[in-house]
Design a protein around this motif. Structure first.
Motif, PDB file in Angstrom:
ATOM      1  N   ASN A 150       0.892  -1.256  -0.150  1.00  0.00           N
ATOM      2  CA  ASN A 150       0.017   0.095   0.009  1.00  0.00           C
ATOM      3  C   ASN A 150       0.657   1.238  -0.023  1.00  0.00           C
ATOM      4  N   ASN A 181       1.144   4.031  -3.175  1.00  0.00           N
ATOM      5  CA  ASN A 181       1.038   5.415  -2.825  1.00  0.00           C
ATOM      6  C   ASN A 181       2.080   6.342  -3.454  1.00  0.00           C
ATOM      7  N   GLY A 213      -6.461   2.660   1.725  1.00  0.00           N
ATOM      8  CA  GLY A 213      -4.994   2.126   1.959  1.00  0.00           C
ATOM      9  C   GLY A 213      -4.488   2.708   3.210  1.00  0.00           C
TER      10      GLY A 213
END
Ligand SMILES: Nc1ncnc2c1ncn2[C@@H]1O[C@H](COP(=O)(O)OP(=O)(O)OP(=O)(O)O)[C@@H](O)[C@H]1O
Ligand SMILES: [Mg+2]
Length: 228
Positions: free
Chosen positions: A128, A132, A195
């Motif tokens: 995650n 990002n 997330g």
């Protein structure tokens, strides 16, 4: 009542996963030209269907995880593993994400320590955070570094990027549910804002802490510590 609602969400989410499997499978069959050779337009269409089915699947997994975390029903399985081998597996898993923007992906880790924790959930946290970072690094010259340091009885992991950063004003909100810095980002970068909620939930269930440092226009580093 809440548990009925939770069971309902879980059941609907699980049922939604069922049709995604054959969509992905048939895409793979078509991509392998098992049903005849594809022209460029057909291949692009299949790639788009495959990509969107995978996104939908990710979204459903995220909904299930948020539900599990909310109701304290996420299961954790702790085993001992070596940090350096774990970091190499993160590089393996995340490397395909780097190709589109040609991002430099660095693993500075040579940590010989062992840790007893939930390897697959920690991998999910890394995935995650790296995802990002990939979203927010520039189209040219993007760099993402992952690593770990020993911190007493804990290991501190990090994911550093040279992306757009997070402004002071927005820093306190990003771990909040469904938070995305700006709705215009939503269209540009996609995503639902699950997330970091999931990352925080996993890390805290593993008795750790997660935080970040960021400077707008320069980049962001997410840190999380996990007891050895
Ligand atoms: N490395 C980063 N650089 C800049 N902004 C970030 C970074 N990581 C997170 N953010 C900001 O925090 C918000 C929340 O992140 P989070 O991962 O929870 O949601 P998302 O990535 O938007 O959606 P999802 O993870 O569900 O696909 C992001 O929309 C973004 O605005
Ligand atoms: Mg995200």
């Amino acid at each position: 009542m809440d548990s009925v609602k939770e069971d309902f969400y879980m059941m609907v989410s699980k049922e939604c996963q069922v049709p995604i499997e054959p969509i992905k499978r048939y895409c793979e069959i078509l991509k392998d030209s098992a049903a005849g050779k594809l022209n460029t337009k057909q291949r692009e269409a299949i790639d788009e269907i495959h990509y969107n089915a995978a996104r939908l699947e990710q979204l459903i997994h995220d909904i299930v995880d948020v539900q599990k975390l909310n109701s304290n029903r996420m299961e954790f399985k702790k085993d001992e593993f070596k940090v350096d081998e774990f970091m190499l597996s993160i590089i393996d898993t995340c490397s395909p994400m780097m190709t589109e923007k040609n991002i430099e992906f660095v693993n500075t880790n040579s940590n010989k320590s062992a840790i007893t924790s939930d390897k697959s959930r920690l991998k999910q946290v890394f995935y995650n955070l790296v995802q990002n970072a990939v979203d927010f690094v520039p189209q040219e010259g993007g760099k993402i570094e992952i690593g770990s340091n020993n911190e007493g009885n804990s290991i501190q992991f990090y994911v550093q990027d040279n992306g757009i950063g997070i402004s002071e004003k927005r820093k306190e909100s990003i771990f909040k549910k469904f938070y995305q810095v700006d709705l215009s980002f939503k269209r540009k970068y996609g995503g639902t804002g699950f997330g970091l909620v999931i990352c925080k939930g996993i890390v805290e269930n593993l008795d750790g802490k997660i935080w970040f440092e960021s400077k707008e226009g320069e980049g962001t580093t997410f840190y999380f510590t996990i007891p050895k």
